[in-house]
Scaffold this motif. Structure first.
Motif: not given
Length: 129
Positions: A99-104, A106-110, A113-116
């Motif tokens: 879960r902690s790896q997945t959350v990290k 996802r945060k990086s991907a988001m 995504y928001n910058m794009t």
């Protein structure tokens, strides 16, 4: 520049909602994602950032997405998929270490995504969220 009236804000909301529904062809999960996103944007949005030109450009973009299954439609579809996946958040099924790896990730991907999305909005003069 004068602040927008309630009528202008309501008209902009209705135009964006109608164009969005036509672009997604009233499909069920996307319909609710569009509705929720518009509601939150118009409730939390500062009145000073209301730009009629950006709204008109966005309605035109959504019109292109409704007419053809081109790049506009694909952009809109992917944006809505991200919103739907964010809402359901399936990471709660993993163990704590995963879960902690997945959350990290996802945060990086988001962040990317928001910058794009911000760059797309700036370059095209639209207001997608």
């Amino acid at each position: 520049m004068l602040p927008p009236t309630n009528r202008q804000i309501t008209t902009a909301y209705r135009h964006l909602y109608r164009a969005s529904l036509q672009a997604i062809k009233y499909s069920k999960p996307a319909r609710f994602a569009v509705r929720d996103q518009l509601r939150s944007s118009f409730r939390m949005e500062d009145i000073k950032s209301f730009d009629q030109q950006k709204i008109d450009n966005t309605v035109e973009f959504l019109g292109y997405a409704a007419r053809e299954s081109g790049i506009e439609h694909k952009i809109l579809r992917n944006m809505l998929m991200v919103k739907i996946w964010e809402k359901h958040n399936p990471s709660r099924d993993f163990k704590d270490a995963m879960r902690s790896q997945t959350v990290k990730m996802r945060k990086s991907a988001m962040i990317n995504y928001n910058m794009t999305l911000a760059m797309l909005n700036d370059s095209m003069g639209i207001c997608l969220r």
